[in-house]
Design an enzyme around this catalytic site. Structure first.
Site: not given
Length: 703
Positions: A55, A189
């Site tokens: 990404e 996360k």
């Protein structure tokens, strides 16, 4: 060495000229208005080598310049060192790039006003010609369309803390539920609600597995989150098996492989949690929400932990790159092994299969109901049928129906046509068929008159160029064991060269090499056509051409004569040596056959004798061989003319006559140029067939 190929048969079907184009055709894979694939990535995909998608929001929104650039370069280097090809995905000026150059990486890393691009943002960003970094969701879309099954990132998005009230849920989760790509990350996360995220992934039908010896689901910066993953895989090979199973089932959902951060560089869970709480409080007071929240939180965590969170972030990204590239390599090996049939299995006593290499077409045949087809955009009554064709497919189909099921090597797109083809051909061995995302299955549309004459035809057959040497070479063992290999002439030149070279290396019976054998073979192949055609031109590359047809008065008739002439005609084959051209002079072979044909036709229309017509064709072909253009701009009525033919000294054209009447075909061919041992190994000398058949209007047709 096991039993080798007993025979190689070249079946040269329609559109033979596409074979010659194989020398210059450019591999195209998803190049278009919206997507550009870097050549190194595209080459790896076409050859079946492992590719890892990466990404770019971590570059554009995750770290400051120049640290983000050095991190991006380092991650790509890790992927390369571990045997895979990196494909960083980003958007540059309204186009999705799968694979970035170093200059493009630096552009994204140093730009200040680029967009964070998820699924919802793609249409707007592309339409406005903007640049941006792709999120997990955006990268998954690009990876899937490019045919990349493994994607490495730092951590995925998820359900935000308080998401039960705000409904702030990352598009990464819904993307995992709808796009079949394996995502390798350090879990979710830490700033998110990990428990609710796992619940949401379950609802989306996403298979989640922790990587290593424990089912402990990692918490990004920390190895432990307090939550268990549904499953775990011990190593890269197990992960590859899991991904292969998911892809093999054809499920539309992805797979999440959660890799813990290396313990020696993982952050303390308590320290991170305290920093998260403070950062969340600050975000609420500043009104920071939506896609701006994650970049703010990561930046603030770095400040509050005095760089410890950033150090852990870098460590987990590097580790994910190592693990992800290892998984991609293992998955690539697994696919190749399954394709070749090398997986452990019971002793197989079945004899080796024949192999057919060639094209698949979906044909749409429209037959007009009335004798006259109306033009000007009017609708004509008729019947439209869909059938399945392609020279290679037809051969494999018929052999299968005759109990000799071959291994069929071909290429189709991933579209509604391919589904129909695979369903129709279920009686055939289609296990090795190459299915390509973003490509069209070959289609052919023909409109024919009520009398059965072709009015117009349109073909979309570019995918035949994807039947490459690299793809076919994966089945080398099958080729070496096969009792018969049939090659459709529509596949790329390099593929035919590879199979012929394989035969030569193992001293396998293949195409003839001596001129007299070449001529004999060409005559034998041309004879059946002469029951239906006026004459057949067999191109022999550097050896010239062989003209086979009905002879009257010592000359082959290029156009039909009166019925009494036809009755008196006998079969004849004439060899015309080519215009000599050194290898150094040859620039492009793709238009030589078409130039030859046009030169012959021009001579016919000018009512020249047969020898002049053929030599006009040879002159035109020689000019195009020396030209970068398929049809040489030097070809003109002055450079290719009867006068030019007469001004040259030509090697003698040698004829051989058949003793049988025209209704039967038995030609005796002889060496006609006095070079009995001239080599025929060059691929450009494989016979091509150009058939001339005069129709009612006096025109000609090339098949």
């Amino acid at each position: 060495m096991p039993k080798m190929i007993g025979k190689i048969a070249c079946s040269l079907g329609k559109h033979v000229s596409t074979v010659a184009c194989g020398t210059t055709h450019v591999r195209r894979f998803l190049h278009g208005t919206y997507v550009r694939i870097q050549p190194s990535v595209q080459e790896a995909l076409m050859e079946g080598r492992p590719v890892v998608a990466l990404e770019s929001t971590i570059i554009t929104h995750g770290m400051a310049y120049p640290q983000n650039l050095s991190m991006a370069r380092e991650v790509e280097e890790i992927v390369t060192k571990n045997g895979a090809v990196p494909a960083t995905v980003g958007i540059l000026r309204g186009q999705i790039h799968v694979g970035l150059t170093d200059e493009e990486l630096e552009f994204l890393a140093s730009s200040k006003n680029v967009t964070k691009v998820s699924r919802r943002d793609l249409p707007f960003v592309l339409s406005q010609g903007l640049s941006g970094g792709t999120t997990v969701s955006g990268t998954m879309i690009a990876a899937h369309k490019a045919g990349i099954p493994v994607f490495v990132t730092g951590g995925i998005g998820g359900v935000h803390r308080g998401g039960e009230n705000s409904l702030d849920v990352s598009a990464d989760l819904t993307e995992l539920g709808r796009t079949p790509v394996a995502v390798v990350s350090a879990g979710v996360k830490s700033i998110l609600d990990i428990g609710r995220t796992l619940e949401y992934l379950e609802t989306q039908g996403v298979c989640v597995a922790a990587f290593g010896d424990s089912r402990e689901f990692p918490a990004f910066f920390s190895c432990q989150s307090g939550f268990q993953a549904p499953y775990h895989v011990r190593d890269e090979e197990e992960a590859a098996q899991l991904i292969a199973s998911a892809l093999g089932l054809g499920m539309s959902s992805g797979v999440l492989i959660a890799v813990p951060c290396p313990k020696e560089r993982a952050a303390s869970g308590q320290v991170i949690e305290e920093a998260i709480q403070q950062a969340l409080s600050e975000a609420r007071s500043k009104g920071i929400t939506g896609k701006e929240l994650t970049p703010f939180m990561l930046q603030r965590l770095n400040e509050l932990t005095v760089g410890k969170s950033l150090d852990s972030n870098l460590a987990l990204i590097q580790n994910n790159a190592r693990v992800g590239s290892g998984i991609a390599v293992a998955l690539s090996k697994l696919k190749k092994a399954r394709r070749k049939g090398n997986l452990p299995r019971r002793e197989d006593k079945t004899p080796p299969q024949p192999v057919v290499i060639g094209g698949i077409n979906v044909d749409f045949i429209a037959k007009a109901q009335n004798p006259v087809i109306l033009g000007g955009g009017q609708t004509n009554a008729g019947r439209v049928r869909r059938t399945f064709g392609g020279v290679g497919r037809n051969l494999a189909d018929c052999l299968s129906r005759l109990g000799q099921t071959p291994l069929f090597l071909s290429a189709v797109g991933k579209d509604e046509h391919s589904e129909s083809v695979l369903s129709y051909c279920r009686h055939m061995d289609m296990t090795a068929i190459l299915q390509l995302e973003g490509r069209n299955t070959a289609t052919y549309c023909a409109m024919i008159t009520s009398a059965g004459e072709l009015s117009v035809g349109l073909g979309d057959m570019d995918i035949h160029h994807q039947i490459t040497e690299q793809y076919v070479s994966q089945f080398k063992e099958n080729l070496c064991q096969a009792p018969l290999v049939c090659i459709d002439g529509n596949v790329p030149l390099s593929t035919i060269q590879y199979v012929c070279q394989l035969a030569r290396e193992h001293q396998i019976a293949e195409l003839p090499s001596r001129l007299e054998d070449v001529v004999q073979t060409a005559v034998a192949l041309a004879c059946p056509l002469l029951s239906h055609l006026q004459c057949v031109v067999v191109t022999l590359g550097a050896l010239g051409i062989l003209l086979c047809g009905k002879s009257l008065g010592g000359s082959i008739l290029l156009c039909p004569g009166a019925p009494e002439q036809a009755a008196a005609a006998s079969l004849c084959a004439t060899h015309y040596p080519a215009v000599h051209i050194s290898r150094e002079e040859i620039v492009n072979v793709s238009g030589a056959g078409d130039s030859l044909m046009a030169g012959i036709l021009a001579g016919i229309l000018a009512k020249h004798d047969t020898d002049t017509c053929v030599r006009m064709g040879l002159l035109a072909a020689s000019l195009s061989l020396r030209s970068y253009e398929p049809i040489s701009p030097e070809i003109s009525t002055s450079s290719v003319s009867q006068e030019q033919v007469k001004s040259r000294s030509w090697p003698e054209a040698k004829k051989s006559h058949g003793p049988q009447p025209v209704s039967r075909c038995s030609l005796q061919a002889h060496n006609t140029v006095g070079q009995p041992h001239q080599s025929f190994q060059d691929r450009h000398q494989i016979p091509h067939f150009l058939a001339l058949n005069s129709n009612a209007s006096g025109g000609s047709r090339q098949d």
